[in-house]
Every structure is written in C-alpha cells, then in structure tokens.
Enzyme design. Structure first.
Site, short mmCIF file in Angstrom:
data_model
loop_
_atom_site.label_atom_id
_atom_site.label_comp_id
_atom_site.label_asym_id
_atom_site.label_seq_id
_atom_site.Cartn_x
_atom_site.Cartn_y
_atom_site.Cartn_z
N SER A 1 -1.00 -38.59 1.54
CA SER A 1 -1.94 -38.08 2.53
C SER A 1 -3.25 -38.87 2.48
CB SER A 1 -2.16 -36.58 2.31
OG SER A 1 -2.81 -35.97 3.39
N ASP B 1 5.02 -33.07 10.60
CA ASP B 1 3.75 -33.50 10.00
C ASP B 1 2.89 -34.15 11.06
OD1 ASP B 1 1.67 -34.51 8.51
OD2 ASP B 1 2.92 -35.67 7.14
N HIS C 1 4.48 -31.77 5.96
CA HIS C 1 3.48 -32.51 5.19
C HIS C 1 3.43 -31.99 3.76
CE1 HIS C 1 -0.13 -34.97 4.76
NE2 HIS C 1 -0.67 -33.98 4.09
#
Length: 389
Positions: A186, A283, A313
């Site tokens: 991320s 995501d 995610h």
C-alpha cells in the site's frame, strides 16, 4: 424405564435439530455476506470483511490468535534504531537467520496511508516475520516518520536513509550488500518504489529487486475504475482515507505530481530494479498498481504483475487464514529468492490473474470460512447478551 428412554430420545432429537439449525444459520449468514456492495466475493473473503467491518477483529487486520499457526523460529528478532540524515533516529525491527552469514537483506516498508495511527512496524509484523522465514534473509521493518507531524518528504528520506544504512552495515549484520531488496504494501509499496527511484537518481547502492504489494502509485485525480467501484471502505480502504492521506502527507497540490510521491507520473522509469507488483480485485488501488507495472515494462524493466481475484486491499496481512494471502506471500518470497540468485530476463508486460483456490484446497478453504463464520456469529451473539452483576 421406558419413559426415561423416551426422554433421552427426545433430548437427542432436540440436540440434533438445534445443531442442524445452528449450522443452517451459519451457512445462510456466510452466504449472505458473500453478496457485497460491489459484487460477490468468496466465502473466506466475505467472513473476513464482515469481521473487520463489524469490529470483530483488531483494526490492524491481524487475524484472531485462535486461527494463527505457530512454529519453531529460525531467526532472531531485535528492535533497533536507525540514524537518518537530519541527525535523529527512527525505530526498526530486524529479523536475522540464526545460522549462516552473507544473507540477502530486505527492507520492508509497512502500509498505513502515510498517517499516524494507520500502520507501523507492529501492525505488519506477521508479514515481516514470515518473509524472513520464507526467504532466509535479514528483514528490516522500517519505522519511517509519518504525517501529520512529518509530511512529505520525511517518509521517503527516512526510507532511503534506512536502505543506505542497511547496505553500509550489511557485513556487520551478517548480510550481503550486493543482495538488497525493497518490499512494501500500500503506502509502503509507494515508498519501496520511490526508494528505488532515489537510489537510481542519487547514484546510491544498487537494489536487487522491488516487490510492491497493492501499491499506491499516484496522488493525482485519475479516474481509475477501481477507485470508483471499491472506494467505500468496505474493502478495507476508503476514498475518505485516501483523501485524508493526500491532504496530510502532501499538503501542497504541487506535490501530487512529483515522481517521489506519484511514481506513475514519472517521465523516466528506466534502469529501475526488477519488480513484482501484486494487486487485488476488490481494491481501489488495483488499476493504478497495474498501470505502474505496465509503465515499468514500457521502460525496459523486468516486471511480474499478478492480480488476485476475489480478495480485497491488504489481503496478504491475512495470510494465516486466507489461502490467497498465503499464496501471494509465497509468490513474493519466491520472486525475491529467484532475483537474489539471478536477475530475471525482460519480458513484455503481461497481467497474470489468479482466479481462485486450487481444487485440492477448495473444500478446506470453504470449511474454514464457515468455521470462522460460526466463531464470528458467536462473538456477535455474546456482544448482544445483557449481563448483570
């Protein structure tokens, strides 16, 4: 005697009916959870999303200890401090193999939207620990400084300084300075590839590989489909969080298009290290991660791009209980192990899609989903029961 037998028979019948009724409730509940706002998800994904959405597991996305498998450690764990350019120090956690010398070194940058309270070296410790075991490498989780107290460029400078420090101290740590990789998820995936850019631009030490797990690659207002469909927050990352991250980490609009905040916008991605880019179907960052992988390939970088369908995610954080998460972590470790031995050959961009669980694991995956579902329903029932002194 006859009456006693009849009572026993009725008791057994009631017990069987009760068990069947509870099982039916679990099956129907899990089935209902699979129908989410943006489409149907697999049962395992459904129960984990339900758990997080209803605060039935910790907010840092670690699975309940009840589901975590143990094992004998093959490495040591140590909390350390790393000096950075402004004269201060940042925290880090290092895992080192117990045996041998000359190990590869991995710098791991945790996710967390660049903001305090969203992620740190503790929230991602399970991934770091497992990477150490699966790669037999020294893995250093970097506690870079975050917004709002430390906006851009504090995070990238800390991350780069930690990388340079690891290379300079490699031999003292029992590592090989010629085999250093950067990994992140991320926001940390953003930092990992930005550190690669910085090392290239500053003529820094060579980076053997970069592994980017569902990375954020641009702060610009690009209309990616995944940003629009999966941005509510149900899939563990919301548009509100992304906007807050942009406002706190990059408070000036001019920062949003810089290559060191938005590597997707970089004019030049040549001579970057070989890359693995992993994305997730559900995501908001999916499309920009894949777009970045394609741009790397267009600039001659060897890239393996792997999308996991049916997951959200942050899914690799659930690798202890989610088969796809474990598979993704295995792919990451395999990529790093391969690159540490030999640099991969360049191939044109191709998106590999992992559709689902192999047939041999399908039954186990679904059985575990219903087991977790019954656990969650039990917790919900307990939370609603009135207790008196």
């Amino acid at each position: 005697m006859l009456s006693i037998l009849k009572k026993c028979k009725y008791g057994v019948l009631i017990s069987v009916l009760t068990i069947n009724m509870l099982a039916l409730i679990v099956v129907l509940s899990v089935h209902a959870w699979t129908y989410t706002e943006a489409g149907k998800v697999p049962p395992k994904t459904a129960v984990l999303l339900h758990a997080v959405h209803h605060n039935l597991v910790p907010a840092d996305m670690k699975p309940p200890k009840f589901f975590v498998q143990g094992g004998s450690p093959s490495f040591t764990r140590e909390n350390i401090s790393i000096p950075v350019a402004d004269g201060s120090e940042i925290p880090a956690r290092m895992y080192r193999p117990i045996k041998g010398e000359g190990h590869p070194i991995i710098l791991y940058y945790h996710g967390g939207a660049f903001m305090k309270g969203y992620g740190d070296i503790n929230t991602h410790d399970n991934i770091v620990r497992s990477l150490a075991a699966r790669t037999k490498s020294i893995v250093i989780a970097v506690g870079y400084r975050v917004a709002p107290e430390h906006p851009f460029p504090a995070a990238i400078e800390d991350s780069y300084d930690a990388f340079v420090w690891a290379v300079s101290e490699a031999e003292n740590l029992g590592g090989d300075p010629s085999k250093v990789a950067v990994v992140g998820d991320s926001a940390g995936g953003n930092l990992a590839t930005v550190v690669s850019l910085m090392a290239r631009d500053r003529n820094g030490p060579d980076i053997a590989a970069q592994a980017l797990l569902y990375p954020l690659t641009t702060f610009q207002d690009v209309e990616f489909d995944s940003r629009g469909v999966y941005d509510s927050g149900y899939y563990l990352l919301s548009r509100n969080v992304m906007l807050r991250a942009r406002d706190t980490y990059t408070p000036e609009k001019e920062m949003w298009k810089l290559p060191y905040t938005s590597p997707l916008e970089a004019d030049d991605l040549y001579k970057m290290p070989p890359a693995l880019v992993i994305t997730a179907e559900f995501d908001p960052l999916r499309d920009e991660g894949e777009a970045y992988a394609k741009r790397l390939a267009e600039h001659g970088v060897s890239v393996r791009t792997l999308r996991y369908n049916g997951v959200m995610h942050g899914f690799i954080s659930f690798y202890e209980v989610m088969y796809r998460g474990n598979h993704g972590l295995n792919q990451t470790a395999a990529f790093l192990n391969q690159v540490f031995e030999e640099a991969p050959q360049y191939e044109p961009y191709h998106l590999h899609v992992y559709e689902g669980v192999e047939q041999t694991n399908q039954f186990r995956e679904e059985a575990e989903a219903y087991a977790i579902g019954s656990f969650l329903l039990g917790r919900q029932a307990l939370s609603m029961m009135p207790f008196t002194q």
